[in-house]
Scaffold this motif. Structure first.
Motif, PDB file in Angstrom:
ATOM      1  N   ASN A  28       0.919  -1.272   0.007  1.00  0.00           N
ATOM      2  CA  ASN A  28      -0.204  -0.061  -0.218  1.00  0.00           C
ATOM      3  C   ASN A  28       0.875   1.316   0.072  1.00  0.00           C
ATOM      4  O   ASN A  28       0.577   2.145  -0.799  1.00  0.00           O
ATOM      5  N   ILE A  29       1.839   1.138   0.714  1.00  0.00           N
ATOM      6  CA  ILE A  29       2.894   2.507   1.192  1.00  0.00           C
ATOM      7  C   ILE A  29       3.485   2.820  -0.444  1.00  0.00           C
ATOM      8  O   ILE A  29       3.508   3.818  -0.878  1.00  0.00           O
ATOM      9  N   ASN A  30       3.847   1.569  -1.020  1.00  0.00           N
ATOM     10  CA  ASN A  30       4.761   1.985  -2.233  1.00  0.00           C
ATOM     11  C   ASN A  30       3.604   2.112  -3.338  1.00  0.00           C
ATOM     12  O   ASN A  30       4.164   3.011  -4.397  1.00  0.00           O
ATOM     13  N   ILE A  31       2.571   1.589  -3.611  1.00  0.00           N
ATOM     14  CA  ILE A  31       1.446   1.906  -4.375  1.00  0.00           C
ATOM     15  C   ILE A  31       1.272   3.445  -4.451  1.00  0.00           C
ATOM     16  O   ILE A  31       0.862   4.060  -5.416  1.00  0.00           O
ATOM     17  N   THR A  32       0.925   3.793  -3.086  1.00  0.00           N
ATOM     18  CA  THR A  32       0.573   5.173  -2.978  1.00  0.00           C
ATOM     19  C   THR A  32       1.672   6.097  -3.578  1.00  0.00           C
ATOM     20  O   THR A  32       1.205   7.120  -3.908  1.00  0.00           O
ATOM     21  N   LYS A  33       2.839   5.927  -3.097  1.00  0.00           N
ATOM     22  CA  LYS A  33       3.891   6.652  -3.700  1.00  0.00           C
ATOM     23  C   LYS A  33       4.009   6.923  -5.220  1.00  0.00           C
ATOM     24  O   LYS A  33       4.075   7.776  -5.933  1.00  0.00           O
ATOM     25  N   ALA A  34       3.847   5.625  -5.973  1.00  0.00           N
ATOM     26  CA  ALA A  34       3.715   5.690  -7.508  1.00  0.00           C
ATOM     27  C   ALA A  34       2.571   6.256  -7.861  1.00  0.00           C
ATOM     28  O   ALA A  34       2.642   7.022  -8.819  1.00  0.00           O
ATOM     29  N   GLN A  35       1.358   6.242  -7.175  1.00  0.00           N
ATOM     30  CA  GLN A  35       0.147   6.945  -7.447  1.00  0.00           C
ATOM     31  C   GLN A  35       0.489   8.545  -7.356  1.00  0.00           C
ATOM     32  O   GLN A  35      -0.050   9.464  -8.141  1.00  0.00           O
ATOM     33  N   LYS A  36       1.086   9.022  -6.195  1.00  0.00           N
ATOM     34  CA  LYS A  36       1.475  10.486  -6.061  1.00  0.00           C
ATOM     35  C   LYS A  36       2.633  10.959  -7.237  1.00  0.00           C
ATOM     36  O   LYS A  36       2.286  12.110  -7.599  1.00  0.00           O
ATOM     37  N   ILE A  37       3.320  10.197  -7.741  1.00  0.00           N
ATOM     38  CA  ILE A  37       3.882  10.663  -8.718  1.00  0.00           C
ATOM     39  C   ILE A  37       3.327  10.721 -10.048  1.00  0.00           C
ATOM     40  O   ILE A  37       3.373  11.869 -10.985  1.00  0.00           O
ATOM     41  N   ILE A  38       2.369   9.697 -10.263  1.00  0.00           N
ATOM     42  CA  ILE A  38       1.562  10.019 -11.519  1.00  0.00           C
ATOM     43  C   ILE A  38       0.523  11.067 -11.567  1.00  0.00           C
ATOM     44  O   ILE A  38       0.519  11.787 -12.464  1.00  0.00           O
ATOM     45  N   ARG A  39       0.140  11.310 -10.166  1.00  0.00           N
ATOM     46  CA  ARG A  39      -0.819  12.591 -10.067  1.00  0.00           C
ATOM     47  C   ARG A  39       0.085  13.955 -10.477  1.00  0.00           C
ATOM     48  O   ARG A  39      -0.315  14.616 -11.203  1.00  0.00           O
ATOM     49  N   GLU A  40       1.347  13.881  -9.935  1.00  0.00           N
ATOM     50  CA  GLU A  40       2.474  15.029 -10.203  1.00  0.00           C
ATOM     51  C   GLU A  40       2.381  15.264 -11.628  1.00  0.00           C
ATOM     52  O   GLU A  40       2.506  16.376 -12.268  1.00  0.00           O
ATOM     53  N   LEU A  41       2.775  13.992 -12.391  1.00  0.00           N
ATOM     54  CA  LEU A  41       2.871  14.126 -13.734  1.00  0.00           C
ATOM     55  C   LEU A  41       1.493  14.599 -14.564  1.00  0.00           C
ATOM     56  O   LEU A  41       1.804  15.480 -15.376  1.00  0.00           O
ATOM     57  N   MET A  42       0.373  14.155 -13.913  1.00  0.00           N
ATOM     58  CA  MET A  42      -0.809  14.621 -14.612  1.00  0.00           C
ATOM     59  C   MET A  42      -0.936  16.148 -14.311  1.00  0.00           C
ATOM     60  O   MET A  42      -1.328  16.892 -15.380  1.00  0.00           O
ATOM     61  N   VAL A  43      -0.744  16.661 -13.007  1.00  0.00           N
ATOM     62  CA  VAL A  43      -0.712  18.103 -12.850  1.00  0.00           C
ATOM     63  C   VAL A  43      -0.097  18.827 -13.765  1.00  0.00           C
ATOM     64  O   VAL A  43      -0.651  20.159 -13.986  1.00  0.00           O
ATOM     65  N   THR A  44       1.153  18.429 -13.968  1.00  0.00           N
ATOM     66  CA  THR A  44       2.229  19.390 -14.641  1.00  0.00           C
ATOM     67  C   THR A  44       2.162  19.370 -16.182  1.00  0.00           C
ATOM     68  O   THR A  44       2.766  20.014 -16.983  1.00  0.00           O
ATOM     69  N   LEU A  45       1.130  18.381 -16.763  1.00  0.00           N
ATOM     70  CA  LEU A  45       1.382  18.068 -18.008  1.00  0.00           C
ATOM     71  C   LEU A  45       0.073  19.193 -18.698  1.00  0.00           C
ATOM     72  O   LEU A  45      -0.936  19.396 -18.155  1.00  0.00           O
ATOM     73  N   ARG A  46       0.791  19.988 -19.647  1.00  0.00           N
ATOM     74  CA  ARG A  46      -0.073  20.970 -20.454  1.00  0.00           C
ATOM     75  C   ARG A  46      -0.840  20.514 -21.447  1.00  0.00           C
ATOM     76  O   ARG A  46       0.056  19.696 -22.472  1.00  0.00           O
ATOM     77  N   ILE A  47      -1.951  20.537 -21.578  1.00  0.00           N
ATOM     78  CA  ILE A  47      -2.922  19.790 -22.632  1.00  0.00           C
ATOM     79  C   ILE A  47      -2.888  20.612 -23.649  1.00  0.00           C
ATOM     80  O   ILE A  47      -3.583  21.478 -23.571  1.00  0.00           O
ATOM     81  N   GLU A  48      -2.128  20.351 -24.791  1.00  0.00           N
ATOM     82  CA  GLU A  48      -2.166  21.194 -25.893  1.00  0.00           C
ATOM     83  C   GLU A  48      -2.479  20.916 -27.178  1.00  0.00           C
ATOM     84  O   GLU A  48      -2.866  21.545 -28.090  1.00  0.00           O
ATOM     85  N   ASN A  49      -2.532  19.378 -27.485  1.00  0.00           N
ATOM     86  CA  ASN A  49      -2.789  18.925 -28.435  1.00  0.00           C
ATOM     87  C   ASN A  49      -3.248  17.428 -28.224  1.00  0.00           C
ATOM     88  O   ASN A  49      -3.471  16.991 -27.143  1.00  0.00           O
TER      89      ASN A  49
ATOM     90  N   ALA B 130      -5.058   1.842 -12.952  1.00  0.00           N
ATOM     91  CA  ALA B 130      -4.441   0.388 -12.635  1.00  0.00           C
ATOM     92  C   ALA B 130      -3.706   0.244 -11.447  1.00  0.00           C
ATOM     93  O   ALA B 130      -3.987  -0.945 -10.681  1.00  0.00           O
ATOM     94  N   LEU B 131      -3.301   1.163 -10.890  1.00  0.00           N
ATOM     95  CA  LEU B 131      -2.466   1.144  -9.335  1.00  0.00           C
ATOM     96  C   LEU B 131      -3.496   1.037  -8.548  1.00  0.00           C
ATOM     97  O   LEU B 131      -3.284   0.111  -7.414  1.00  0.00           O
ATOM     98  N   VAL B 132      -4.881   1.591  -8.684  1.00  0.00           N
ATOM     99  CA  VAL B 132      -5.784   1.426  -7.529  1.00  0.00           C
ATOM    100  C   VAL B 132      -6.458   0.131  -7.549  1.00  0.00           C
ATOM    101  O   VAL B 132      -6.544  -0.570  -6.521  1.00  0.00           O
ATOM    102  N   ARG B 133      -6.565  -0.371  -8.636  1.00  0.00           N
ATOM    103  CA  ARG B 133      -7.142  -1.757  -9.039  1.00  0.00           C
ATOM    104  C   ARG B 133      -6.083  -2.788  -8.349  1.00  0.00           C
ATOM    105  O   ARG B 133      -6.458  -3.832  -7.585  1.00  0.00           O
ATOM    106  N   ALA B 134      -4.870  -2.533  -8.677  1.00  0.00           N
ATOM    107  CA  ALA B 134      -3.720  -3.521  -7.845  1.00  0.00           C
ATOM    108  C   ALA B 134      -3.755  -3.416  -6.602  1.00  0.00           C
ATOM    109  O   ALA B 134      -3.508  -4.262  -5.608  1.00  0.00           O
ATOM    110  N   ASN B 135      -4.161  -2.172  -5.930  1.00  0.00           N
ATOM    111  CA  ASN B 135      -3.958  -2.009  -4.470  1.00  0.00           C
ATOM    112  C   ASN B 135      -5.171  -2.664  -3.884  1.00  0.00           C
ATOM    113  O   ASN B 135      -5.064  -3.395  -2.711  1.00  0.00           O
ATOM    114  N   ILE B 136      -6.542  -2.451  -4.393  1.00  0.00           N
ATOM    115  CA  ILE B 136      -7.763  -2.760  -3.747  1.00  0.00           C
ATOM    116  C   ILE B 136      -7.616  -4.319  -3.820  1.00  0.00           C
ATOM    117  O   ILE B 136      -8.073  -5.034  -3.140  1.00  0.00           O
ATOM    118  N   ASN B 137      -7.426  -4.966  -5.044  1.00  0.00           N
ATOM    119  CA  ASN B 137      -7.627  -6.282  -5.288  1.00  0.00           C
ATOM    120  C   ASN B 137      -6.439  -7.169  -5.258  1.00  0.00           C
ATOM    121  O   ASN B 137      -6.304  -8.336  -5.706  1.00  0.00           O
TER     122      ASN B 137
END
Length: 137
Positions: free
Chosen positions: A55-76, A92-99
């Motif tokens: 759980n701890i490591n999946i949560t860290k991976a999720q935080k990184i992906i959220r950071e990548l999403m927040v900093t992505l400028r949708i231009e095209n 997929a990470l949420v599914r991995a963690n829950i199941n």
């Protein structure tokens, strides 16, 4: 052998220095590598049935992906597609963690690996072009 924590302190200082001197492109590469590291640690924890570490490591991976999403400028269309892939990876990470789904972890790892490898190539090409033109950053 006890080293008084110097090895850990030196490693932390090295990481801090690497962060402070990295270009934006290198920081993105560090995020991809960190995400893959946490996904790998999650998979290992899942195998050992260490659900807290998973759980701890999946949560860290999720935080990184959220950071990548927040900093992505949708231009095209390309960046829209990237956002969809980040979103799929996050799901997929949420599914991995829950199941405790190792296949879902692998799906996320596969997408992030592709992003990381593509990003490495972009950095290489950019460096070659800068050196060829004699421009230093």
């Amino acid at each position: 052998m006890y080293n008084g924590g110097m090895g850990t302190q030196t490693h932390a200082e090295y990481q801090q220095n690497a962060f402070q001197t990295a270009s934006p492109g290198e920081l993105t590469l560090m995020l991809y590598n960190g995400c893959l590291k946490f996904i790998r640690l999650s998979a290992n924890a899942m195998e050992k049935k260490d659900y807290e570490a998973k759980n701890i490591n999946i949560t860290k991976a999720q935080k990184i992906i959220r950071e990548l999403m927040v900093t992505l400028r949708i231009e095209n269309e390309t960046t829209q597609h990237m956002m969809q892939l980040y979103d799929f990876s996050l799901d997929a990470l949420v599914r991995a963690n829950i199941n405790n789904d190792a296949n879902a972890l692998e799906e996320a790892a596969s997408i992030i690996t592709e992003f990381r490898d593509t990003w490495k190539e972009v950095i290489k090409i950019d460096r070659k072009q800068r050196h060829a033109s004699g421009v230093n950053r």
